[in-house]
Scaffold this motif. Sequence first.
Motif, PDB file in Angstrom:
ATOM      1  N   VAL A 126       1.134  -1.046   0.096  1.00 16.46           N
ATOM      2  CA  VAL A 126      -0.317   0.021   0.281  1.00 16.46           C
ATOM      3  C   VAL A 126       0.914   1.670   0.062  1.00 16.46           C
ATOM      4  CG1 VAL A 126      -1.561   1.170   1.291  1.00 16.46           C
ATOM      5  CG2 VAL A 126      -2.236  -0.730   1.176  1.00 16.46           C
ATOM      6  N   GLY A 127       0.219   2.080  -0.846  1.00  9.88           N
ATOM      7  CA  GLY A 127       1.511   3.342  -1.197  1.00  9.88           C
ATOM      8  C   GLY A 127       0.274   4.993  -1.433  1.00  9.88           C
ATOM      9  N   TYR A 128       0.874   5.417  -1.512  1.00  8.49           N
ATOM     10  CA  TYR A 128       0.116   7.542  -1.798  1.00  8.49           C
ATOM     11  C   TYR A 128       0.704   7.849  -2.608  1.00  8.49           C
ATOM     12  CZ  TYR A 128      -2.604   5.873   2.549  1.00  8.49           C
ATOM     13  OH  TYR A 128      -3.405   5.338   3.249  1.00  8.49           O
ATOM     14  N   CYS A 129       2.116   7.502  -3.193  1.00  8.17           N
ATOM     15  CA  CYS A 129       2.860   8.100  -4.259  1.00  8.17           C
ATOM     16  C   CYS A 129       3.262   6.514  -5.151  1.00  8.17           C
ATOM     17  CB  CYS A 129       4.343   9.301  -3.836  1.00  8.17           C
ATOM     18  SG  CYS A 129       5.069   9.586  -5.410  1.00  8.17           S
ATOM     19  N   ALA A 130       2.590   7.058  -6.633  1.00  8.30           N
ATOM     20  CA  ALA A 130       3.073   6.046  -7.196  1.00  8.30           C
ATOM     21  C   ALA A 130       4.339   6.335  -8.176  1.00  8.30           C
ATOM     22  CB  ALA A 130       2.448   5.832  -8.275  1.00  8.30           C
ATOM     23  N   THR A 131       4.459   7.386  -8.366  1.00  6.49           N
ATOM     24  CA  THR A 131       5.917   7.883  -9.122  1.00  6.49           C
ATOM     25  C   THR A 131       6.988   7.679  -7.833  1.00  6.49           C
ATOM     26  OG1 THR A 131       4.584   9.803  -9.844  1.00  6.49           O
ATOM     27  CG2 THR A 131       6.710   9.607  -9.874  1.00  6.49           C
ATOM     28  N   CYS A 132       7.105   7.561  -6.948  1.00  4.64           N
ATOM     29  CA  CYS A 132       8.184   7.229  -6.013  1.00  4.64           C
ATOM     30  C   CYS A 132       7.870   5.552  -5.839  1.00  4.64           C
ATOM     31  CB  CYS A 132       7.427   7.870  -4.084  1.00  4.64           C
ATOM     32  SG  CYS A 132       6.819   9.823  -3.901  1.00  4.64           S
ATOM     33  N   ASP A 133       7.184   5.023  -5.707  1.00  4.27           N
ATOM     34  CA  ASP A 133       7.056   3.592  -5.276  1.00  4.27           C
ATOM     35  C   ASP A 133       6.203   2.781  -5.974  1.00  4.27           C
ATOM     36  OD1 ASP A 133       7.856   4.092  -2.542  1.00  4.27           O
ATOM     37  OD2 ASP A 133       5.183   3.745  -2.065  1.00  4.27           O
ATOM     38  N   GLY A 134       6.351   3.219  -7.550  1.00  5.04           N
ATOM     39  CA  GLY A 134       6.102   2.303  -8.625  1.00  5.04           C
ATOM     40  C   GLY A 134       6.881   1.700  -8.806  1.00  5.04           C
ATOM     41  N   PRO A 135       8.307   1.522  -9.263  1.00  5.69           N
ATOM     42  CA  PRO A 135       9.258   1.272  -9.736  1.00  5.69           C
ATOM     43  C   PRO A 135       9.563  -0.046  -9.285  1.00  5.69           C
ATOM     44  CG  PRO A 135      10.410   2.973  -9.497  1.00  5.69           C
ATOM     45  CD  PRO A 135       9.223   3.259  -9.137  1.00  5.69           C
ATOM     46  N   LEU A 136       8.853  -0.368  -8.572  1.00  4.32           N
ATOM     47  CA  LEU A 136       8.724  -1.411  -7.196  1.00  4.32           C
ATOM     48  C   LEU A 136       8.618  -2.250  -7.396  1.00  4.32           C
ATOM     49  CD1 LEU A 136       9.203  -0.081  -3.572  1.00  4.32           C
ATOM     50  CD2 LEU A 136      11.424  -0.635  -4.331  1.00  4.32           C
ATOM     51  N   TYR A 137       7.661  -2.611  -8.847  1.00  8.87           N
ATOM     52  CA  TYR A 137       6.453  -3.251  -9.152  1.00  8.87           C
ATOM     53  C   TYR A 137       6.946  -3.242 -10.294  1.00  8.87           C
ATOM     54  CZ  TYR A 137       4.772  -2.582  -3.860  1.00  8.87           C
ATOM     55  OH  TYR A 137       4.984  -2.213  -2.853  1.00  8.87           O
ATOM     56  N   LYS A 138       7.739  -2.999 -10.872  1.00  8.90           N
ATOM     57  CA  LYS A 138       8.064  -3.047 -12.086  1.00  8.90           C
ATOM     58  C   LYS A 138       7.488  -5.223 -13.226  1.00  8.90           C
ATOM     59  CE  LYS A 138      11.761  -2.763 -15.429  1.00  8.90           C
ATOM     60  NZ  LYS A 138      12.747  -2.798 -15.794  1.00  8.90           N
ATOM     61  N   ASN A 139       6.776  -4.769 -14.211  1.00  4.50           N
ATOM     62  CA  ASN A 139       6.390  -6.259 -14.765  1.00  4.50           C
ATOM     63  C   ASN A 139       5.087  -6.952 -13.656  1.00  4.50           C
ATOM     64  OD1 ASN A 139       8.184  -5.558 -16.240  1.00  4.50           O
ATOM     65  ND2 ASN A 139       9.441  -7.126 -15.658  1.00  4.50           N
ATOM     66  N   LYS A 140       4.515  -5.859 -12.713  1.00  4.26           N
ATOM     67  CA  LYS A 140       3.710  -6.479 -11.309  1.00  4.26           C
ATOM     68  C   LYS A 140       2.410  -6.265 -11.972  1.00  4.26           C
ATOM     69  CE  LYS A 140       6.647  -8.223  -7.659  1.00  4.26           C
ATOM     70  NZ  LYS A 140       7.420  -8.941  -6.905  1.00  4.26           N
ATOM     71  N   ALA A 141       1.369  -6.653 -11.205  1.00  6.35           N
ATOM     72  CA  ALA A 141       0.080  -5.814 -11.878  1.00  6.35           C
ATOM     73  C   ALA A 141      -0.377  -5.243 -10.025  1.00  6.35           C
ATOM     74  CB  ALA A 141      -0.655  -7.360 -11.371  1.00  6.35           C
ATOM     75  N   VAL A 142      -0.660  -4.155 -10.458  1.00  5.65           N
ATOM     76  CA  VAL A 142      -1.324  -2.669  -9.740  1.00  5.65           C
ATOM     77  C   VAL A 142      -2.449  -2.275  -9.942  1.00  5.65           C
ATOM     78  CG1 VAL A 142       1.063  -2.670  -9.405  1.00  5.65           C
ATOM     79  CG2 VAL A 142      -0.464  -0.548 -10.616  1.00  5.65           C
ATOM     80  N   ALA A 143      -3.262  -1.771  -8.104  1.00  3.98           N
ATOM     81  CA  ALA A 143      -4.359  -0.651  -8.027  1.00  3.98           C
ATOM     82  C   ALA A 143      -3.464   0.485  -8.011  1.00  3.98           C
ATOM     83  CB  ALA A 143      -5.236  -1.862  -7.748  1.00  3.98           C
ATOM     84  N   ILE A 144      -4.824   1.310  -8.691  1.00  7.94           N
ATOM     85  CA  ILE A 144      -4.759   2.970  -7.918  1.00  7.94           C
ATOM     86  C   ILE A 144      -6.015   2.716  -7.765  1.00  7.94           C
ATOM     87  CG2 ILE A 144      -4.240   4.989  -9.165  1.00  7.94           C
ATOM     88  CD1 ILE A 144      -1.652   4.429 -10.086  1.00  7.94           C
ATOM     89  N   VAL A 145      -6.494   3.404  -6.688  1.00  8.42           N
ATOM     90  CA  VAL A 145      -7.737   4.033  -6.437  1.00  8.42           C
ATOM     91  C   VAL A 145      -7.907   5.483  -5.953  1.00  8.42           C
ATOM     92  CG1 VAL A 145      -9.595   4.001  -4.416  1.00  8.42           C
ATOM     93  CG2 VAL A 145      -8.013   1.683  -5.206  1.00  8.42           C
TER      94      VAL A 145
END
Length: 287
Positions: A126-145
């Motif tokens: 769970v995070g609040y900044c996709a720009t900050c933490d997004g690279p941690l989930y490269k090639n994975k599935a994510v959701a944005i609410v």
Amino acid sequence: MFDSAIIGGGPAAMSAALNLKIRKKSFIMLAGNEKVTGLSKAPSIDNYLGISSISGAELLSSFEKHMRGMKIEKKNEMAYNILNMGDYFTINAGNNFYDAKTLIIATGKAKNSLIEGEERYLGMGVGYCATCDGPLYKNKAVAIVSENEEGEEEARFLSEICSKVYYLPLYKTSFEEINGIKVIEAKPISVIGNENRVTSLSTSKGNIDVDAVFFIRNVLPVNQLLEGLELEDGSIKVDRLMTTSIPGVYACGDCAGKPFQISKAVGEGSTAALSAVKYLDSNLEVK
């Protein structure tokens, strides 16, 4: 290094900025990206001394005009996290970082409560900044609410590095499914996971298997913003000088508790700024 950083852009934040400007202190004002506020939607305000029967939009316009006249700039950047460095604070605003000797928190009151599992899995998917933490989930599935249009840009960014992006807008939008982004008109119910990480997001239309969930909120939870802030009934605990539990940190407006009134916010913003000025000047004298 700024003398102060103001987190927020409403009446309390603007009042604090005005008083810091008058006292010739350097500051940065991180106002976030929210375009439509509760004040801007108020049809009529009758309890602001000296001004009768004015709409919220008109009063806000008057505030903004005063800011421009004083050459006070609002930065449309969201503060996602603040680190206490001892003698100063470092503010993470996505791609930018700022340092300040004092903080004035005027983020307003979050309209929506956290969903089940959101706080439990903070930092574990769970995070609040996709720009900050997004690279941690490269090639994975994510959701944005997302509560606002800022989430659309975050979704586009994640679509370039993630295998799948699910986008759940909590506002009216014509945002379309592009580049692996799937738009789902559903209400988030809970974040599900195992002991160490997020595994799925439960929604009103079923579960979505994801490795991370990013919440783009108009107002971040105050306990996410700065570690160590003492809360009281869900608001930041302050004294009459708007002092918080952390030296050099002040809070004002709706985030500091009831009553949620414009006149209170303006007065508290002024008090918080003057308290920050006194703190800065006293530390200068000691040195």
